[in-house]
Design a protein around this motif. Structure first.
Motif, PDB file in Angstrom:
ATOM      1  N   HIS A 108       0.833  -1.203   0.000  1.00 54.97           N
ATOM      2  CA  HIS A 108       0.000   0.000   0.000  1.00 54.97           C
ATOM      3  C   HIS A 108       0.867   1.252   0.000  1.00 54.97           C
ATOM      4  N   GLY A 109       1.885   1.280  -0.848  1.00 53.94           N
ATOM      5  CA  GLY A 109       2.844   2.377  -0.858  1.00 53.94           C
ATOM      6  C   GLY A 109       2.227   3.732  -1.140  1.00 53.94           C
ATOM      7  N   ARG A 110       1.289   3.777  -2.071  1.00 59.51           N
ATOM      8  CA  ARG A 110       0.680   5.049  -2.444  1.00 59.51           C
ATOM      9  C   ARG A 110      -0.156   5.615  -1.287  1.00 59.51           C
ATOM     10  N   TYR A 111      -0.981   4.779  -0.677  1.00 59.87           N
ATOM     11  CA  TYR A 111      -1.796   5.228   0.449  1.00 59.87           C
ATOM     12  C   TYR A 111      -0.909   5.616   1.635  1.00 59.87           C
ATOM     13  N   THR A 112       0.131   4.830   1.891  1.00 57.94           N
ATOM     14  CA  THR A 112       1.047   5.123   2.988  1.00 57.94           C
ATOM     15  C   THR A 112       1.769   6.441   2.745  1.00 57.94           C
ATOM     16  N   LEU A 113       2.191   6.680   1.521  1.00 56.50           N
ATOM     17  CA  LEU A 113       2.853   7.939   1.176  1.00 56.50           C
ATOM     18  C   LEU A 113       1.914   9.116   1.415  1.00 56.50           C
ATOM     19  N   PHE A 114       0.675   9.009   0.935  1.00 55.84           N
ATOM     20  CA  PHE A 114      -0.275  10.109   1.109  1.00 55.84           C
ATOM     21  C   PHE A 114      -0.603  10.325   2.585  1.00 55.84           C
ATOM     22  N   GLY A 115      -0.739   9.242   3.339  1.00 53.07           N
ATOM     23  CA  GLY A 115      -0.982   9.379   4.773  1.00 53.07           C
ATOM     24  C   GLY A 115       0.178  10.060   5.472  1.00 53.07           C
ATOM     25  N   PHE A 116       1.394   9.690   5.109  1.00 50.77           N
ATOM     26  CA  PHE A 116       2.595  10.311   5.687  1.00 50.77           C
ATOM     27  C   PHE A 116       2.620  11.806   5.372  1.00 50.77           C
ATOM     28  N   LEU A 117       2.313  12.161   4.125  1.00 50.24           N
ATOM     29  CA  LEU A 117       2.315  13.574   3.745  1.00 50.24           C
ATOM     30  C   LEU A 117       1.188  14.341   4.441  1.00 50.24           C
ATOM     31  N   MET A 118       0.043  13.705   4.625  1.00 49.72           N
ATOM     32  CA  MET A 118      -1.048  14.381   5.343  1.00 49.72           C
ATOM     33  C   MET A 118      -0.661  14.662   6.785  1.00 49.72           C
ATOM     34  N   GLN A 119       0.125  13.784   7.392  1.00 45.45           N
ATOM     35  CA  GLN A 119       0.582  14.025   8.759  1.00 45.45           C
ATOM     36  C   GLN A 119       1.543  15.202   8.821  1.00 45.45           C
ATOM     37  N   LYS A 120       2.237  15.483   7.739  1.00 49.74           N
ATOM     38  CA  LYS A 120       3.193  16.596   7.680  1.00 49.74           C
ATOM     39  C   LYS A 120       2.604  17.809   6.971  1.00 49.74           C
ATOM     40  N   ALA A 131      -3.526  23.825  -2.740  1.00 46.57           N
ATOM     41  CA  ALA A 131      -3.033  23.099  -3.914  1.00 46.57           C
ATOM     42  C   ALA A 131      -2.596  21.690  -3.530  1.00 46.57           C
ATOM     43  N   ALA A 132      -1.994  21.538  -2.340  1.00 48.69           N
ATOM     44  CA  ALA A 132      -1.592  20.207  -1.867  1.00 48.69           C
ATOM     45  C   ALA A 132      -2.828  19.334  -1.637  1.00 48.69           C
ATOM     46  N   LEU A 133      -3.869  19.922  -1.043  1.00 48.60           N
ATOM     47  CA  LEU A 133      -5.114  19.181  -0.838  1.00 48.60           C
ATOM     48  C   LEU A 133      -5.712  18.761  -2.176  1.00 48.60           C
ATOM     49  N   GLU A 134      -5.676  19.649  -3.153  1.00 47.03           N
ATOM     50  CA  GLU A 134      -6.193  19.320  -4.489  1.00 47.03           C
ATOM     51  C   GLU A 134      -5.397  18.173  -5.115  1.00 47.03           C
ATOM     52  N   CYS A 135      -4.082  18.166  -4.904  1.00 49.32           N
ATOM     53  CA  CYS A 135      -3.262  17.072  -5.438  1.00 49.32           C
ATOM     54  C   CYS A 135      -3.708  15.735  -4.849  1.00 49.32           C
ATOM     55  N   PHE A 136      -3.964  15.694  -3.556  1.00 49.54           N
ATOM     56  CA  PHE A 136      -4.404  14.452  -2.925  1.00 49.54           C
ATOM     57  C   PHE A 136      -5.780  14.035  -3.434  1.00 49.54           C
ATOM     58  N   LEU A 137      -6.702  14.989  -3.486  1.00 54.43           N
ATOM     59  CA  LEU A 137      -8.086  14.661  -3.828  1.00 54.43           C
ATOM     60  C   LEU A 137      -8.255  14.237  -5.284  1.00 54.43           C
ATOM     61  N   THR A 138      -7.397  14.722  -6.167  1.00 49.75           N
ATOM     62  CA  THR A 138      -7.522  14.371  -7.584  1.00 49.75           C
ATOM     63  C   THR A 138      -6.637  13.197  -7.973  1.00 49.75           C
ATOM     64  N   ASP A 139      -5.923  12.630  -7.018  1.00 55.55           N
ATOM     65  CA  ASP A 139      -5.001  11.536  -7.331  1.00 55.55           C
ATOM     66  C   ASP A 139      -5.596  10.162  -7.074  1.00 55.55           C
ATOM     67  N   GLY A 140      -6.884  10.044  -7.144  1.00 57.89           N
ATOM     68  CA  GLY A 140      -7.512   8.735  -7.032  1.00 57.89           C
ATOM     69  C   GLY A 140      -7.971   8.394  -5.627  1.00 57.89           C
ATOM     70  N   PRO A 141      -8.430   7.152  -5.464  1.00 58.50           N
ATOM     71  CA  PRO A 141      -9.018   6.743  -4.188  1.00 58.50           C
ATOM     72  C   PRO A 141      -8.027   6.740  -3.021  1.00 58.50           C
ATOM     73  N   ASP A 142      -6.748   6.470  -3.286  1.00 60.90           N
ATOM     74  CA  ASP A 142      -5.771   6.484  -2.191  1.00 60.90           C
ATOM     75  C   ASP A 142      -5.597   7.882  -1.621  1.00 60.90           C
ATOM     76  N   GLY A 143      -5.561   8.882  -2.480  1.00 67.42           N
ATOM     77  CA  GLY A 143      -5.439  10.262  -2.009  1.00 67.42           C
ATOM     78  C   GLY A 143      -6.663  10.699  -1.233  1.00 67.42           C
ATOM     79  N   ARG A 144      -7.852  10.374  -1.743  1.00 71.96           N
ATOM     80  CA  ARG A 144      -9.080  10.745  -1.031  1.00 71.96           C
ATOM     81  C   ARG A 144      -9.183  10.012   0.304  1.00 71.96           C
ATOM     82  N   ALA A 145      -8.787   8.733   0.333  1.00 69.27           N
ATOM     83  CA  ALA A 145      -8.837   7.975   1.583  1.00 69.27           C
ATOM     84  C   ALA A 145      -7.872   8.548   2.618  1.00 69.27           C
ATOM     85  N   ALA A 146      -6.702   9.000   2.180  1.00 70.09           N
ATOM     86  CA  ALA A 146      -5.737   9.603   3.114  1.00 70.09           C
ATOM     87  C   ALA A 146      -6.287  10.911   3.676  1.00 70.09           C
TER      88      ALA A 146
END
Length: 178
Positions: A108-120, A131-146
């Motif tokens: 789950h590298g993609r979800y883990t990466l997005f979760g790590f970035l959301m913590q920071k 813009a960072a939030l938009e990057c997460f939200l438009t990057d598929g289900p892993d970004g939205r889940a994070a």
């Protein structure tokens, strides 16, 4: 995967809310307790070195666990800021995600990466946060889940007041806000 909507766009930082809940739910423990005493440390030498108190120990453990040392941590934040400046869906953003996703072990590298970035999330400039939030939200289900999982840490309070309508539009467009 259908995400549940964010119910509360709380402006209270989580630490304040948690502290308020903790103080309102706990009884007054300042009274004298019979038989309570302080236990001194051992008088003999410990078989391991004493760890000095450090507020960032949890992050250091997490980054070592994920295979990210101190240099890698600085690199990931710097490259994240650069990728966010280019925007979501750009070649720079996709290259950033692919590069760091490969360094994280597990399936789950993609979800883990997005979760790590959301913590920071608070470590990037206030002007780049939408813009960072938009990057997460438009990057598929892993970004939205994070975002869904870590929204209690971020909340609207992490954004400047003039960005609130933009953030709300992004969340509505992603189906995370009513």
């Amino acid at each position: 995967m259908m995400l549940s909507p964010i119910l509360d766009l709380s402006l209270v930082p989580p630490s304040d809310a948690e502290e308020w809940c903790r103080t309102s739910a706990t009884p007054d423990v300042a009274c004298d307790l019979e038989g309570a005493f302080n236990v001194p440390g051992p008088s003999w030498a410990l078989p391991f070195p004493i760890v000095p108190p450090d507020t960032d120990t949890a992050f250091r453990f997490q980054s070592d666990f994920l295979g990210l040392g101190d240099d890698a941590y600085n690199d990931i934040v710097t490259q994240w800021i650069c990728a966010v400046q280019h925007g979501s869906g750009t070649l720079a953003w996709r290259a950033f995600v692919a590069r760091w996703q490969m360094r994280i072990p597990g399936g789950h590298g993609r979800y883990t990466l997005f979760g790590f970035l959301m913590q920071k999330f608070g470590r990037i400039d206030m002007r780049l946060r939408p813009a960072a939030l938009e990057c997460f939200l438009t990057d598929g289900p892993d970004g939205r889940a994070a975002v869904q999982r870590h929204w209690h840490r971020v909340g609207l309070g992490m954004f400047s007041r003039e960005h609130w309508p933009w953030v709300q539009r992004l969340l509505r467009r992603a189906g995370m806000l009513r």
